[in-house]
Design a protein around this motif. Sequence first.
Motif, PDB file in Angstrom:
ATOM      1  N   GLU A  59       0.865  -1.177   0.000  1.00  0.00           N
ATOM      2  CA  GLU A  59       0.000   0.000   0.000  1.00  0.00           C
ATOM      3  C   GLU A  59       0.908   1.236   0.000  1.00  0.00           C
ATOM      4  O   GLU A  59       1.517   1.568   1.024  1.00  0.00           O
ATOM      5  CB  GLU A  59      -0.939  -0.033   1.215  1.00  0.00           C
ATOM      6  CG  GLU A  59      -1.790   1.209   1.381  1.00  0.00           C
ATOM      7  CD  GLU A  59      -2.517   1.645   0.091  1.00  0.00           C
ATOM      8  OE1 GLU A  59      -3.035   0.798  -0.650  1.00  0.00           O
ATOM      9  OE2 GLU A  59      -2.535   2.867  -0.183  1.00  0.00           O
ATOM     10  N   ASN A 105     -10.696  -1.054  -9.213  1.00  0.00           N
ATOM     11  CA  ASN A 105     -10.213  -2.397  -9.543  1.00  0.00           C
ATOM     12  C   ASN A 105     -11.016  -3.415  -8.738  1.00  0.00           C
ATOM     13  O   ASN A 105     -11.104  -3.279  -7.512  1.00  0.00           O
ATOM     14  CB  ASN A 105      -8.756  -2.586  -9.100  1.00  0.00           C
ATOM     15  CG  ASN A 105      -7.764  -1.842  -9.966  1.00  0.00           C
ATOM     16  OD1 ASN A 105      -8.115  -1.312 -11.014  1.00  0.00           O
ATOM     17  ND2 ASN A 105      -6.521  -1.824  -9.536  1.00  0.00           N
ATOM     18  N   GLU A 145      -8.791 -10.678 -13.465  1.00  0.00           N
ATOM     19  CA  GLU A 145      -8.801 -12.111 -13.184  1.00  0.00           C
ATOM     20  C   GLU A 145      -7.890 -12.384 -11.986  1.00  0.00           C
ATOM     21  O   GLU A 145      -6.813 -11.772 -11.903  1.00  0.00           O
ATOM     22  CB  GLU A 145      -8.194 -12.877 -14.368  1.00  0.00           C
ATOM     23  CG  GLU A 145      -9.177 -13.492 -15.309  1.00  0.00           C
ATOM     24  CD  GLU A 145      -8.470 -14.299 -16.390  1.00  0.00           C
ATOM     25  OE1 GLU A 145      -8.452 -15.530 -16.295  1.00  0.00           O
ATOM     26  OE2 GLU A 145      -7.971 -13.692 -17.352  1.00  0.00           O
ATOM     27  N   LEU A 167       1.444 -10.412  -5.177  1.00  0.00           N
ATOM     28  CA  LEU A 167       1.663  -9.191  -5.959  1.00  0.00           C
ATOM     29  C   LEU A 167       2.126  -8.018  -5.093  1.00  0.00           C
ATOM     30  O   LEU A 167       2.781  -7.107  -5.603  1.00  0.00           O
ATOM     31  CB  LEU A 167       0.405  -8.805  -6.738  1.00  0.00           C
ATOM     32  CG  LEU A 167      -0.073  -9.805  -7.811  1.00  0.00           C
ATOM     33  CD1 LEU A 167      -1.003  -9.107  -8.800  1.00  0.00           C
ATOM     34  CD2 LEU A 167       1.048 -10.467  -8.559  1.00  0.00           C
TER      35      LEU A 167
HETATM   36  N1  SAM Z   1      -2.544  -1.735  -2.010  1.00  0.00           N
HETATM   37  C1  SAM Z   1      -2.923  -1.257  -3.290  1.00  0.00           C
HETATM   38  C2  SAM Z   1      -4.298  -1.787  -3.645  1.00  0.00           C
HETATM   39  O1  SAM Z   1      -4.924  -2.426  -2.823  1.00  0.00           O
HETATM   40  O2  SAM Z   1      -4.765  -1.493  -4.743  1.00  0.00           O
HETATM   41  C3  SAM Z   1      -1.919  -1.502  -4.404  1.00  0.00           C
HETATM   42  C4  SAM Z   1      -1.241  -2.817  -4.496  1.00  0.00           C
HETATM   43  S1  SAM Z   1      -2.264  -4.166  -4.970  1.00  0.00           S
HETATM   44  C5  SAM Z   1      -1.077  -5.463  -5.053  1.00  0.00           C
HETATM   45  C6  SAM Z   1      -2.643  -3.745  -6.649  1.00  0.00           C
HETATM   46  C7  SAM Z   1      -3.744  -4.503  -7.288  1.00  0.00           C
HETATM   47  O3  SAM Z   1      -3.369  -5.846  -7.435  1.00  0.00           O
HETATM   48  C8  SAM Z   1      -5.042  -4.492  -6.522  1.00  0.00           C
HETATM   49  O4  SAM Z   1      -6.091  -4.056  -7.362  1.00  0.00           O
HETATM   50  C9  SAM Z   1      -5.250  -5.934  -6.135  1.00  0.00           C
HETATM   51  O5  SAM Z   1      -6.605  -6.281  -6.091  1.00  0.00           O
HETATM   52  C10 SAM Z   1      -4.519  -6.647  -7.243  1.00  0.00           C
HETATM   53  N2  SAM Z   1      -4.076  -7.999  -6.907  1.00  0.00           N
HETATM   54  C11 SAM Z   1      -3.283  -8.384  -5.889  1.00  0.00           C
HETATM   55  N3  SAM Z   1      -3.073  -9.716  -5.936  1.00  0.00           N
HETATM   56  C12 SAM Z   1      -3.747 -10.175  -7.003  1.00  0.00           C
HETATM   57  C13 SAM Z   1      -3.915 -11.467  -7.585  1.00  0.00           C
HETATM   58  N4  SAM Z   1      -3.341 -12.556  -7.085  1.00  0.00           N
HETATM   59  N5  SAM Z   1      -4.670 -11.566  -8.690  1.00  0.00           N
HETATM   60  C14 SAM Z   1      -5.260 -10.455  -9.234  1.00  0.00           C
HETATM   61  N6  SAM Z   1      -5.125  -9.222  -8.742  1.00  0.00           N
HETATM   62  C15 SAM Z   1      -4.383  -9.089  -7.625  1.00  0.00           C
END
Ligand code: SAM
Length: 339
Positions: A83, A172, A202, A334
Amino acid sequence: MRNIDAGSAQRHPDHLFDGIGRRFEYLRLSLTDVCNFRCTYCLPDGYKKPCNRPAELSVGEVRRVVSAFARLGLWKVRLTGGEPTLRRDFDEVARSVAEIPGIRRVAMTTNGYRLAERAQAWRNAGISAINISVDSLDPARFAEITGHDRLREILKGIDAAQKANFDSIKLNAVLMRGVNDRELEAMVDFVSSRDLSLRFIEVMRTNDNAKFFAERHVAGQSVIDRLQALGWARLPRQPGAGPAVEFGHDQAKGRIGIIAPYSKDFCATCNRLRVSSLGKLHLCLFGDAGIDLRPLLQSDDDERDLIERICKLTSTKAPAHRLHQGNSGATPHLASIGG
Ligand code: SAM
């Protein structure tokens, strides 16, 4: 190959290409791997700080790495994480990136937990595009997915972002079988009446979530089928657009995009590179371990070597990920690289 020739390092190219001619215009920069949410598909047990974790890139290191990419024609930077807004110096980082010559757009991705109070400050710091993760519009389900009962605050944050006049606001949503996939219509309604874009993502398999992925993955094509049944139509691809497939509806204000990394030819339009919060270059979200740029981020005098290194490494980018072979590379989740 159009990249720099190692023997003639006096000049560098204006654009960055890989070995198969894909051009890179977009850098996703992670500012931290720490996250305060516990999303079931990413950090279900919360962030665990590794022993001896090195410090995150400083403002000066961020400026140097982004400047080098800007000299190679990258003009868009997304600040992400973890974050990113957990960083106390987030506004300062954003401002310094926005001031780099050649950077025309600074975007950020956030879980939105500080959005209601900070939206205007981030806009003033030079951020013009914001993605906010909202996996459910139902407060109880939102809390189950993220570990935080904060949907109401985040919806207030979206209102604040709209008031702050960002050029682009995207929500998202990761759709998961049996968790929130029935909410697709409610989410579509939400953006139909607002000047917002929605991105269905996805679930992606990473090293830590193989079982979750097997149980919960929803194929992008089934989302497309449902959108088309609701009268949404595919929009023409914009020049320089990334891998999202976009949909519009003549009675809707908002737009919808699908990010479906398991779809055919997803990697053909890849236009992005990633740098982690520790200064490692990741050529692909699902590639092997990142390659360290940090030793070259300590002094402005190293810029030429840094640019040469970036060019050489980028020329080796693999044509496609190996997700279809069940290989998600070295990425545990991620948050570790910046989604
Ligand atoms: N903390 C921020 C957030 O929640 O948007 C930014 C980092 S987060 C890793 C960025 C995006 O990656 C988010 O929209 C999250 O839903 C998505 N995300 C994380 N892990 C994921 C996964 N395994 N598959 C798909 N999307 C993923």
